[in-house]
Scaffold this motif. Structure first.
Motif, mmCIF file in Angstrom:
data_model
loop_
_atom_site.group_PDB
_atom_site.id
_atom_site.type_symbol
_atom_site.label_atom_id
_atom_site.label_comp_id
_atom_site.label_asym_id
_atom_site.label_seq_id
_atom_site.Cartn_x
_atom_site.Cartn_y
_atom_site.Cartn_z
ATOM 1 N N ASP A 45 0.828 -1.204 0.000
ATOM 2 C CA ASP A 45 0.000 0.000 0.000
ATOM 3 C C ASP A 45 0.862 1.253 0.000
ATOM 4 O OD1 ASP A 45 -2.413 -1.325 -0.051
ATOM 5 O OD2 ASP A 45 -2.644 -1.358 2.131
ATOM 6 N N LYS A 46 0.274 2.373 -0.395
ATOM 7 C CA LYS A 46 0.924 3.676 -0.317
ATOM 8 C C LYS A 46 0.284 4.470 0.826
ATOM 9 C CE LYS A 46 3.699 3.373 -3.913
ATOM 10 N NZ LYS A 46 3.528 4.245 -5.076
ATOM 11 N N VAL A 47 1.119 5.169 1.583
ATOM 12 C CA VAL A 47 0.630 5.890 2.759
ATOM 13 C C VAL A 47 1.247 7.279 2.808
ATOM 14 C CG1 VAL A 47 0.317 3.770 4.101
ATOM 15 C CG2 VAL A 47 2.492 5.007 4.231
ATOM 16 N N ASP A 48 0.628 8.141 3.595
ATOM 17 C CA ASP A 48 1.229 9.404 4.015
ATOM 18 C C ASP A 48 1.695 9.226 5.453
ATOM 19 O OD1 ASP A 48 0.522 10.436 1.579
ATOM 20 O OD2 ASP A 48 -1.254 11.494 2.322
ATOM 21 N N ILE A 49 2.775 9.903 5.807
ATOM 22 C CA ILE A 49 3.303 9.816 7.175
ATOM 23 C C ILE A 49 2.969 11.111 7.902
ATOM 24 C CG2 ILE A 49 5.345 9.457 8.596
ATOM 25 C CD1 ILE A 49 6.650 8.081 6.246
ATOM 26 N N LEU A 50 2.301 10.978 9.021
ATOM 27 C CA LEU A 50 1.888 12.121 9.825
ATOM 28 C C LEU A 50 2.689 12.168 11.113
ATOM 29 C CD1 LEU A 50 -0.619 11.292 7.980
ATOM 30 C CD2 LEU A 50 -2.000 12.571 9.616
ATOM 31 N N LEU A 51 3.019 13.348 11.548
ATOM 32 C CA LEU A 51 3.720 13.565 12.815
ATOM 33 C C LEU A 51 2.817 14.343 13.751
ATOM 34 C CD1 LEU A 51 6.203 13.578 14.683
ATOM 35 C CD2 LEU A 51 6.934 15.680 13.504
ATOM 36 N N SER A 52 2.593 13.785 14.920
ATOM 37 C CA SER A 52 1.834 14.472 15.973
ATOM 38 C C SER A 52 2.795 14.812 17.098
ATOM 39 C CB SER A 52 0.698 13.581 16.495
ATOM 40 O OG SER A 52 -0.199 13.258 15.453
ATOM 41 N N MET A 53 2.791 16.073 17.496
ATOM 42 C CA MET A 53 3.745 16.516 18.507
ATOM 43 C C MET A 53 3.158 17.697 19.265
ATOM 44 S SD MET A 53 6.433 18.439 15.955
ATOM 45 C CE MET A 53 7.270 19.280 17.275
ATOM 46 N N ARG A 54 3.771 17.998 20.419
ATOM 47 C CA ARG A 54 3.333 19.135 21.210
ATOM 48 C C ARG A 54 3.715 20.422 20.483
ATOM 49 N NH1 ARG A 54 1.749 19.943 26.351
ATOM 50 N NH2 ARG A 54 2.206 17.781 26.930
ATOM 51 N N ALA A 55 2.813 21.358 20.466
ATOM 52 C CA ALA A 55 3.068 22.640 19.814
ATOM 53 C C ALA A 55 4.201 23.374 20.524
ATOM 54 C CB ALA A 55 1.802 23.490 19.799
ATOM 55 N N GLN A 56 4.823 24.319 19.796
ATOM 56 C CA GLN A 56 5.917 25.098 20.386
ATOM 57 C C GLN A 56 5.441 25.876 21.594
ATOM 58 O OE1 GLN A 56 7.904 27.439 17.420
ATOM 59 N NE2 GLN A 56 8.438 25.669 16.175
ATOM 60 N N GLY B 192 7.922 13.192 18.142
ATOM 61 C CA GLY B 192 6.521 12.932 18.463
ATOM 62 C C GLY B 192 6.113 11.539 18.025
ATOM 63 N N THR B 193 4.835 11.399 17.725
ATOM 64 C CA THR B 193 4.264 10.112 17.342
ATOM 65 C C THR B 193 3.979 10.096 15.846
ATOM 66 O OG1 THR B 193 3.207 9.866 19.508
ATOM 67 C CG2 THR B 193 2.353 8.506 17.719
ATOM 68 N N LEU B 194 4.416 9.028 15.189
ATOM 69 C CA LEU B 194 4.163 8.881 13.755
ATOM 70 C C LEU B 194 2.896 8.064 13.523
ATOM 71 C CD1 LEU B 194 7.699 8.133 12.245
ATOM 72 C CD2 LEU B 194 6.496 10.321 12.403
ATOM 73 N N SER B 195 2.130 8.488 12.526
ATOM 74 C CA SER B 195 0.945 7.747 12.104
ATOM 75 C C SER B 195 1.010 7.551 10.600
ATOM 76 C CB SER B 195 -0.338 8.514 12.470
ATOM 77 O OG SER B 195 -0.409 8.759 13.855
ATOM 78 N N LEU B 196 0.424 6.472 10.128
ATOM 79 C CA LEU B 196 0.355 6.183 8.703
ATOM 80 C C LEU B 196 -1.073 6.374 8.218
ATOM 81 C CD1 LEU B 196 2.547 2.944 8.497
ATOM 82 C CD2 LEU B 196 3.263 5.335 8.416
ATOM 83 N N SER B 197 -1.214 7.181 7.197
ATOM 84 C CA SER B 197 -2.528 7.458 6.615
ATOM 85 C C SER B 197 -2.624 6.749 5.271
ATOM 86 C CB SER B 197 -2.715 8.967 6.439
ATOM 87 O OG SER B 197 -3.941 9.250 5.784
ATOM 88 N N LEU B 198 -3.556 5.805 5.151
ATOM 89 C CA LEU B 198 -3.696 5.010 3.934
ATOM 90 C C LEU B 198 -4.232 5.857 2.786
ATOM 91 C CD1 LEU B 198 -3.605 2.190 2.602
ATOM 92 C CD2 LEU B 198 -5.965 1.864 3.400
ATOM 93 N N ARG B 199 -3.552 5.758 1.627
ATOM 94 C CA ARG B 199 -3.972 6.489 0.444
ATOM 95 C C ARG B 199 -4.888 5.622 -0.414
ATOM 96 N NH1 ARG B 199 -0.514 10.996 -0.814
ATOM 97 N NH2 ARG B 199 -1.284 10.902 -2.961
ATOM 98 N N SER B 200 -5.794 6.267 -1.142
ATOM 99 C CA SER B 200 -6.630 5.560 -2.099
ATOM 100 C C SER B 200 -5.766 4.966 -3.194
ATOM 101 C CB SER B 200 -7.645 6.534 -2.717
ATOM 102 O OG SER B 200 -8.231 5.995 -3.883
ATOM 103 N N ALA B 201 -6.165 3.794 -3.708
ATOM 104 C CA ALA B 201 -5.418 3.165 -4.795
ATOM 105 C C ALA B 201 -5.376 4.075 -6.016
ATOM 106 C CB ALA B 201 -6.044 1.819 -5.157
ATOM 107 N N ALA B 202 -6.458 4.831 -6.254
ATOM 108 C CA ALA B 202 -6.500 5.743 -7.398
ATOM 109 C C ALA B 202 -5.600 6.947 -7.191
ATOM 110 C CB ALA B 202 -7.936 6.205 -7.628
ATOM 111 N N ASP B 203 -5.253 7.228 -5.931
ATOM 112 C CA ASP B 203 -4.434 8.393 -5.614
ATOM 113 C C ASP B 203 -2.982 8.017 -5.352
ATOM 114 O OD1 ASP B 203 -4.090 11.154 -5.181
ATOM 115 O OD2 ASP B 203 -4.218 10.877 -3.015
ATOM 116 N N SER B 204 -2.686 6.726 -5.403
ATOM 117 C CA SER B 204 -1.331 6.244 -5.088
ATOM 118 C C SER B 204 -0.524 6.159 -6.369
ATOM 119 C CB SER B 204 -1.393 4.881 -4.397
ATOM 120 O OG SER B 204 -2.126 4.979 -3.200
#
Length: 259
Positions: free
Chosen positions: A149-160, A218-230
């Motif tokens: 699969d193709k994914v986007d990688i998201l970073l969640s962290m405490r704001a400055q 911070g914490t990494l999350s993987l966001s699944l991309r649509s097959a048509a968008d990958s």
């Protein structure tokens, strides 16, 4: 006179019966015509096939490959012919199976890897890096992300500014998932993420640096991309020093230093 007529009638009946008996006897002795079917010889060639089911990542050993006769008209391009490479069944021993093959399936050289490296290193494209990140079902589309699969990688962290709480943003897009734990895309595409597993991602060197730094921030999350968008070919983010560059559709939009 009457007696003579009776005698003639008896003789006639006897002659008729004898003629009928002779006719039936001759007919019973006649044999039915023999139908001769001439077997047609189908031109064939000996090709190399899998001697048993071959799993991805396994090394070929004796008994894994066999020569069999195959109709010449059905031999596809890429099949390994005995008349052109008679020692192929021995030369391929030790090579790694790149994609699963079933017993009796013709062997193709492009489905084998001739290397002494590990399987993942062998299938990794030139110039790319494999980076493993720890993820769980909560941060991976509910556990439905699969190898390939193709994914986007998201970073969640405490704001400055601490009073702003936490912020999340996409740091990399359209990244291929090479494996979930030790399961690759070619081996088993039905194994989804389960809690406390590792996703191995295919990255460029500068992307690997971005991910390494992001895991400390911070914490990494993987966001699944649509097959048509990958789609392949999206612009990759530039190498960034001292921070993480957030990129959307190949356009750098924000930099966070992690202070």
């Amino acid at each position: 006179m009457k007696a003579s007529r009776i005698l003639v009638l008896i003789i006639a009946l006897s002659a008729g019966g004898l003629a009928a008996w002779l006719n039936l006897s001759s007919g019973s002795r006649e044999q039915p015509p023999t139908i001769v079917v001439q077997e047609q010889s189908i031109p064939s060639l000996e090709i190399l096939v899998a001697g048993q089911d071959l799993k991805v990542g396994t090394s070929l050993t004796d008994g894994d490959l066999n020569w069999v006769n195959w109709p010449e008209d059905s031999v596809s391009d890429g099949a390994i012919l005995r008349n052109s490479n008679p020692k192929a069944d021995q030369e391929f021993l030790g090579q790694i199976v790149k994609s699963a093959m079933f017993s009796g399936e013709p062997i193709r050289a492009e489905r084998l890897i001739n290397t002494d490296k590990g399987f993942l290193a062998a299938i990794l494209p030139r110039g790319k890096r494999a980076v493993a990140v720890s993820v769980d079902a909560v941060t991976t589309a509910g556990g439905f992300i699969l190898p390939g699969d193709k994914v986007d990688i998201l970073l969640s962290m405490r704001a400055q500014k601490r009073d702003e709480g936490y912020v999340s943003d996409t740091i990399l897009e359209n990244i291929k998932v090479l494996a979930i734990d030790t399961t690759t895309a070619s081996e088993n595409t039905e194994k989804a993420m389960s809690p406390d597993q590792t996703a191995t991602l295919e990255l460029l060197p500068h992307e690997a640096e971005v991910v390494a730094r992001a895991t400390q921030m911070g914490t990494l999350s993987l966001s699944l991309r649509s097959a048509a968008d990958s789609k392949d070919g999206l612009k990759q983010p530039p190498r960034v020093k001292g921070g993480v560059k957030f990129v959307k559709f190949g356009i750098a939009s924000q930099s966070v230093n992690g202070n």
